[in-house]
Design an enzyme around this catalytic site. Sequence first.
Site, PDB file in Angstrom:
ATOM      1  N   LYS A   4      -1.836-117.605   3.646  1.00 19.77           N
ATOM      2  CA  LYS A   4      -2.226-116.301   4.177  1.00 19.77           C
ATOM      3  C   LYS A   4      -3.717-116.058   3.882  1.00 19.77           C
ATOM      4  O   LYS A   4      -4.557-116.710   4.464  1.00 19.77           O
ATOM      5  CB  LYS A   4      -1.313-115.219   3.606  1.00 19.77           C
ATOM      6  CG  LYS A   4       0.183-115.616   3.562  1.00 19.77           C
ATOM      7  CD  LYS A   4       0.806-115.822   4.925  1.00 19.77           C
ATOM      8  CE  LYS A   4       2.195-116.452   4.887  1.00 19.77           C
ATOM      9  NZ  LYS A   4       3.167-115.922   3.958  1.00 19.77           N
ATOM     10  N   TYR A  28       9.453-110.463  -0.242  1.00 16.27           N
ATOM     11  CA  TYR A  28       9.464-111.454   0.831  1.00 16.27           C
ATOM     12  C   TYR A  28      10.884-112.036   0.973  1.00 16.27           C
ATOM     13  O   TYR A  28      11.482-112.477  -0.014  1.00 16.27           O
ATOM     14  CB  TYR A  28       8.465-112.554   0.478  1.00 16.27           C
ATOM     15  CG  TYR A  28       8.324-113.619   1.515  1.00 16.27           C
ATOM     16  CD1 TYR A  28       7.738-113.346   2.736  1.00 16.27           C
ATOM     17  CD2 TYR A  28       8.779-114.905   1.270  1.00 16.27           C
ATOM     18  CE1 TYR A  28       7.611-114.320   3.701  1.00 16.27           C
ATOM     19  CE2 TYR A  28       8.648-115.899   2.226  1.00 16.27           C
ATOM     20  CZ  TYR A  28       8.067-115.600   3.432  1.00 16.27           C
ATOM     21  OH  TYR A  28       7.941-116.570   4.381  1.00 16.27           O
ATOM     22  N   ASP A  61       3.866-111.852  -7.019  1.00 12.55           N
ATOM     23  CA  ASP A  61       3.501-112.533  -5.782  1.00 12.55           C
ATOM     24  C   ASP A  61       2.269-111.802  -5.242  1.00 12.55           C
ATOM     25  O   ASP A  61       2.368-110.681  -4.741  1.00 12.55           O
ATOM     26  CB  ASP A  61       4.672-112.473  -4.798  1.00 12.55           C
ATOM     27  CG  ASP A  61       4.385-113.207  -3.479  1.00 12.55           C
ATOM     28  OD1 ASP A  61       3.192-113.328  -3.120  1.00 12.55           O
ATOM     29  OD2 ASP A  61       5.341-113.640  -2.816  1.00 12.55           O
ATOM     30  N   ARG A  88       0.089-138.366  -6.111  1.00 13.44           N
ATOM     31  CA  ARG A  88       1.086-137.341  -6.431  1.00 13.44           C
ATOM     32  C   ARG A  88       0.806-136.738  -7.801  1.00 13.44           C
ATOM     33  O   ARG A  88       1.007-135.553  -8.032  1.00 13.44           O
ATOM     34  CB  ARG A  88       2.508-137.925  -6.341  1.00 13.44           C
ATOM     35  CG  ARG A  88       3.596-136.946  -6.786  1.00 13.44           C
ATOM     36  CD  ARG A  88       4.993-137.255  -6.207  1.00 13.44           C
ATOM     37  NE  ARG A  88       5.303-138.675  -6.143  1.00 13.44           N
ATOM     38  CZ  ARG A  88       5.625-139.431  -7.204  1.00 13.44           C
ATOM     39  NH1 ARG A  88       5.710-138.910  -8.412  1.00 13.44           N
ATOM     40  NH2 ARG A  88       5.874-140.721  -7.037  1.00 13.44           N
TER      41      ARG A  88
HETATM   42  C1  LIG Z   1       4.459-116.309   3.410  1.00 22.60           C
HETATM   43  C2  LIG Z   1       4.868-115.751   2.093  1.00 22.60           C
HETATM   44  C3  LIG Z   1       5.527-116.544   1.135  1.00 22.60           C
HETATM   45  C4  LIG Z   1       5.942-117.984   1.416  1.00 22.60           C
HETATM   46  O1  LIG Z   1       4.845-118.804   1.614  1.00 22.60           O
HETATM   47  P1  LIG Z   1       4.853-120.118   2.571  1.00 22.60           P
HETATM   48  O2  LIG Z   1       3.468-120.623   2.423  1.00 22.60           O
HETATM   49  O3  LIG Z   1       5.212-119.666   3.948  1.00 22.60           O
HETATM   50  O4  LIG Z   1       5.889-121.043   2.024  1.00 22.60           O
HETATM   51  C5  LIG Z   1       5.820-115.968  -0.085  1.00 22.60           C
HETATM   52  N1  LIG Z   1       5.494-114.682  -0.366  1.00 22.60           N
HETATM   53  C6  LIG Z   1       4.871-113.888   0.542  1.00 22.60           C
HETATM   54  C7  LIG Z   1       4.557-112.480   0.191  1.00 22.60           C
HETATM   55  C8  LIG Z   1       4.542-114.392   1.786  1.00 22.60           C
HETATM   56  O5  LIG Z   1       3.946-113.597   2.683  1.00 22.60           O
END
Ligand SMILES: *Cc1c(COP(=O)(O)O)cnc(C)c1O
Length: 382
Positions: free
Chosen positions: A200, A103, A175, A50
């Site tokens: 992603k 998001y 982000d 951890r």
């Molecule tokens: C998917 C996504 C998130 C959240 O990410 P997870 O891996 O699903 O927790 C945050 N910001 C954007 C722009 C996203 O597409």
Amino acid sequence: MTEQGFATRAVHAGMDPDPGTGAVVPSIVQATTFVQDGVNVLRGGYEYGRAGNPTRAAFERQIAALEGAEHAVAFSTGMAAEDALFRVVLADGGRVVLGGDVYGGTYRLLHDLYGPLGVTVELVDLTDPVAVAAAFGSAARIAWLETPTNPLLQIVDIAAVAASARAAGATVIVDGTFSSPALQRPLELGADVVLHSATKYLGGHSDALGGVVVTSDADLAERVRFVQFAAGAILAPFESWLFSRGLKTLPLRMARHSANALALAEALARNPRVRAVHYPGLPGHPGHDVAARQMTGGFGGMLSIAVAGGGEAARRVAERVRLFALAESLGGVESLLCLPNEMTHASVRGTPLAIAPDVLRLSVGIEDPQDLIADLEQALGD
Ligand SMILES: *Cc1c(COP(=O)(O)O)cnc(C)c1O
């Protein structure tokens, strides 16, 4: 490392061959604990999984090098990364300025979980300089922005918003999920932190969930790492290895995603059954010039369209595609399509973040562009 080119860093940063065996690809260290040669005498600085793991550390070095940053902390999901960051920056409440169509999960986390702890969330159209000036006229703890936005692909001028936000004392967080560092590096434009859902484009193969906080602020990075150690939402070794593997082809994939999305956007813009195409690579897009300045090497693989026949027609297209998969998420090698109002953005219906029912969001993969175009044309046809 930062003197080397981006593609070289993608392949090599953090990826030193295994010193014991010479394995060109560092092995997955699938272990919870590490032997000590004396009490607290550690071999590589590792004691318990951890607190730290070499496979995770390698991925963190690799992504930090790609963003041009000093530090990265990798989490089990993008939301876990956001939560750890908010626990640090919003420890005693404060005002958060949030870009217009962020998001939905970010809005939900801030509004539903941090709202009761004294955090106030203000939604602002950060594509509008007048709204930006008004929003940062008074103190703010965080400015949170996405560009391009989800799902309408609006463009925010990162450098301009960062300058206003910093003057108001805000920590500027971008982000970067939609563009990845292959196309856009927000720290170079004045942001303090880049956050990714690695799920992603960083992973790129729709097979691993993860998130990462990237910054050159040593104090902030140390505090985020402490939250991670104390609360526990680490990225597992196997996922870390998958993300390192994915990052090596990130520049190749992003170039192909961008080329395919542009070809598809141009074809859809000519289709009479499509009322609007939202893609920053099209010269007519209102954010095209800013995007061309701050996104280097392509406009990304995401686009959205408004279907001329309305919500029912959009649903029909979503259910008639054959090559595109009807699914949430984005950023993988395979093309996906979704109806945001019913799927990804269903939780924000009736709020200021609601998306019109005729909008389809496309995550354009790396297949042959003529097959993608043909699939959408047949789905849009009678
Ligand atoms: C998917 C996504 C998130 C959240 O990410 P997870 O891996 O699903 O927790 C945050 N910001 C954007 C722009 C996203 O597409």
